[in-house]
Design a protein around this motif. Structure first.
Motif, PDB file in Angstrom:
ATOM      1  N   ALA A  30       0.796  -1.230  -0.010  1.00 57.69           N
ATOM      2  CA  ALA A  30      -0.095   0.030  -0.133  1.00 57.69           C
ATOM      3  C   ALA A  30       0.923   1.228  -0.021  1.00 57.69           C
ATOM      4  O   ALA A  30       1.576   1.529   1.034  1.00 57.69           O
ATOM      5  CB  ALA A  30      -0.928  -0.188   1.264  1.00 57.69           C
TER       6      ALA A  30
ATOM      7  N   SER B  55      -9.545   5.632   6.901  1.00 57.11           N
ATOM      8  CA  SER B  55      -8.736   4.346   6.854  1.00 57.11           C
ATOM      9  C   SER B  55      -9.838   3.126   6.441  1.00 57.11           C
ATOM     10  O   SER B  55      -8.924   2.187   5.693  1.00 57.11           O
ATOM     11  CB  SER B  55      -8.155   4.096   8.048  1.00 57.11           C
ATOM     12  N   ARG B  56     -10.914   3.076   6.879  1.00 55.29           N
ATOM     13  CA  ARG B  56     -11.639   1.874   6.843  1.00 55.29           C
ATOM     14  C   ARG B  56     -11.941   1.596   5.333  1.00 55.29           C
ATOM     15  O   ARG B  56     -11.882   0.626   4.666  1.00 55.29           O
ATOM     16  CB  ARG B  56     -12.740   2.098   7.635  1.00 55.29           C
TER      17      ARG B  56
ATOM     18  N   ARG C  78     -10.558   2.905   2.664  1.00 53.17           N
ATOM     19  CA  ARG C  78      -9.251   2.797   1.916  1.00 53.17           C
ATOM     20  C   ARG C  78      -8.823   1.052   2.258  1.00 53.17           C
ATOM     21  O   ARG C  78      -8.385   0.554   0.849  1.00 53.17           O
ATOM     22  CB  ARG C  78      -7.965   3.521   2.787  1.00 53.17           C
ATOM     23  N   ARG C  79      -8.760   0.799   3.111  1.00 50.70           N
ATOM     24  CA  ARG C  79      -8.424  -0.633   3.511  1.00 50.70           C
ATOM     25  C   ARG C  79      -9.342  -1.645   2.596  1.00 50.70           C
ATOM     26  O   ARG C  79      -8.825  -2.530   2.239  1.00 50.70           O
ATOM     27  CB  ARG C  79      -8.298  -1.187   4.941  1.00 50.70           C
TER      28      ARG C  79
ATOM     29  N   TYR D 137      -7.997  -3.969  -0.144  1.00 50.10           N
ATOM     30  CA  TYR D 137      -8.182  -5.729  -0.283  1.00 50.10           C
ATOM     31  C   TYR D 137      -8.838  -6.113  -1.238  1.00 50.10           C
ATOM     32  O   TYR D 137      -8.266  -7.145  -1.810  1.00 50.10           O
ATOM     33  CB  TYR D 137      -9.325  -5.896   1.108  1.00 50.10           C
TER      34      TYR D 137
ATOM     35  N   LEU E  60       1.458  -3.265   4.725  1.00 47.09           N
ATOM     36  CA  LEU E  60       1.067  -2.158   4.946  1.00 47.09           C
ATOM     37  C   LEU E  60       2.112  -1.236   5.899  1.00 47.09           C
ATOM     38  O   LEU E  60       3.046  -1.825   6.526  1.00 47.09           O
ATOM     39  CB  LEU E  60      -0.053  -1.921   5.983  1.00 47.09           C
TER      40      LEU E  60
ATOM     41  N   ALA F 235      -7.722 -10.526   6.977  1.00 49.80           N
ATOM     42  CA  ALA F 235      -8.467  -9.811   6.999  1.00 49.80           C
ATOM     43  C   ALA F 235      -9.944 -10.720   6.657  1.00 49.80           C
ATOM     44  O   ALA F 235     -10.173 -11.686   6.261  1.00 49.80           O
ATOM     45  CB  ALA F 235      -8.900  -8.679   5.840  1.00 49.80           C
TER      46      ALA F 235
ATOM     47  N   VAL G 127      -2.601  -9.581   5.448  1.00 48.92           N
ATOM     48  CA  VAL G 127      -2.228  -8.534   5.667  1.00 48.92           C
ATOM     49  C   VAL G 127      -0.992  -8.503   6.603  1.00 48.92           C
ATOM     50  O   VAL G 127      -0.846  -9.163   7.578  1.00 48.92           O
ATOM     51  CB  VAL G 127      -3.345  -7.562   6.125  1.00 48.92           C
TER      52      VAL G 127
END
Length: 322
Positions: A64, A148-149, A151-152, A156, A169, A199, A205
């Motif tokens: 990332a 951030s949520r 983006r993650r 994914y 990360l 995840a 991750v």
């Protein structure tokens, strides 16, 4: 220094032997200091990768790439690890993934050129999460959590689409310690950041920088002149809004001073995350899961043999009065 020269002349005339001058240790050059810093970071990353079995031979790791100092350092260090075969005779592949969240004024061009100049494939994913975050975040809240949520989740999905075995990360030691403090103070839970997790949708991750200090990463990024992209979303946060993360940083600085001279508080705190004593904590469910009696903390099966520490004496050594 004329008096010293005169003394040496007089001594030689009188046949008196003068002590040999001590050699002055050469100061490390800028290049040597950079090499020492880089090797310290590489050793930390290699140790973390090995401890948690993060990367296998021939695997593809999606990194990332936010454009910040930490993710840039991660890209560069992983590239060096693969090129130098620091994990063994087999190398692994990298693929940088940058999410363009459509923040005003965002220009990923410097990052794209830099990463591709390193010979690393670069994926630019475009998704307007900026508008969603600004719209959905309450006036008194920080943008960072929702941002951030989202983006993650996008990262994914992209990791699965390109068939990468891991998503790396750029979180480091200080991020984990700040998160630990934030969760203890604001959530009432003892929870930091795992070095590796799977995840909910099955993406593996990893956080290879988990053993690295932020100060080292900052110096490394500065010395190598990594291209840094600013986060315009954070910069657009209305003035005066509280930042719990900044408060945690300040608390860590206070703890540094509390530790005293010669004591690396943050290294001790990181070590503590790997040396948990359930028998000395109050979580009864954790005690039971570890083979301890939930109430007394006494071992009740073989699982407890590795983690049980008999109470007594520890509190007194810390100066705690019952």
């Amino acid at each position: 220094m004329r008096w010293l020269t005169a003394i040496c002349v007089i001594a030689r005339t009188a046949g008196i032997a003068m002590p040999a001058a001590r050699p002055v240790a050469a100061r490390p050059t800028a290049d040597q200091a950079l090499q020492a810093l880089e090797w310290r970071l590489l050793k930390r990353v290699r140790e973390c990768v090995r401890d948690y079995g993060m990367i296998g031979p021939g695997e593809t790791v999606a990194v990332a790439a936010s454009g910040g100092k930490d993710s840039n350092a991660l890209i560069y260090l992983l590239r060096e690890m693969s090129a130098r075969r620091l994990l063994g005779k087999d190398s692994f592949d990298l693929r940088a993934v940058h999410l363009d969240q459509k923040q005003p004024g965002h220009d990923p061009t410097p990052l794209v050129k830099w990463v591709r100049g390193l010979g690393i494939p670069f994926d630019l994913v475009e998704e307007d999460t900026y508008s969603i975050v600004v719209e959905k975040t309450a006036p008194t809240k920080s943008y960072c959590g929702l941002c951030s949520r989202l983006r993650r989740g996008i990262l994914y999905t992209h990791t699965q689409q390109i068939g990468a075995q891991r998503l790396a990360l750029g979180h480091h030691r200080d991020d984990a310690l700040e998160t630990l403090l934030l969760n203890m103070v604001h959530q009432g839970t003892m929870k930091a950041m795992p070095a590796r997790y799977v995840a909910s949708r099955g993406v593996d991750v990893i956080r290879p920088l988990m053993y690295c200090a932020e100060d080292d990463l900052r110096e490394y990024a500065t010395r190598l002149e990594f291209p840094i992209l600013p986060c315009n979303l954070c910069g657009s946060q209305p003035a005066g809004k509280p930042s719990q993360r900044q408060g945690a940083k300040q608390l860590l600085h206070f703890l540094d001073a509390f530790g005293g001279d010669g004591e690396d508080v943050r290294e001790n705190m990181l070590r503590a995350l790997s040396d948990v004593r359930p028998s000395h904590l109050l979580d009864r469910d954790l005690r039971g899961a570890c083979g301890l009696d939930p109430c007394t903390g006494e071992p009740v099966d073989d699982r407890a043999a590795r983690i049980f520490r008999a109470p007594g004496g520890d509190d007194d050594e810390l100066g705690i009065r019952r």
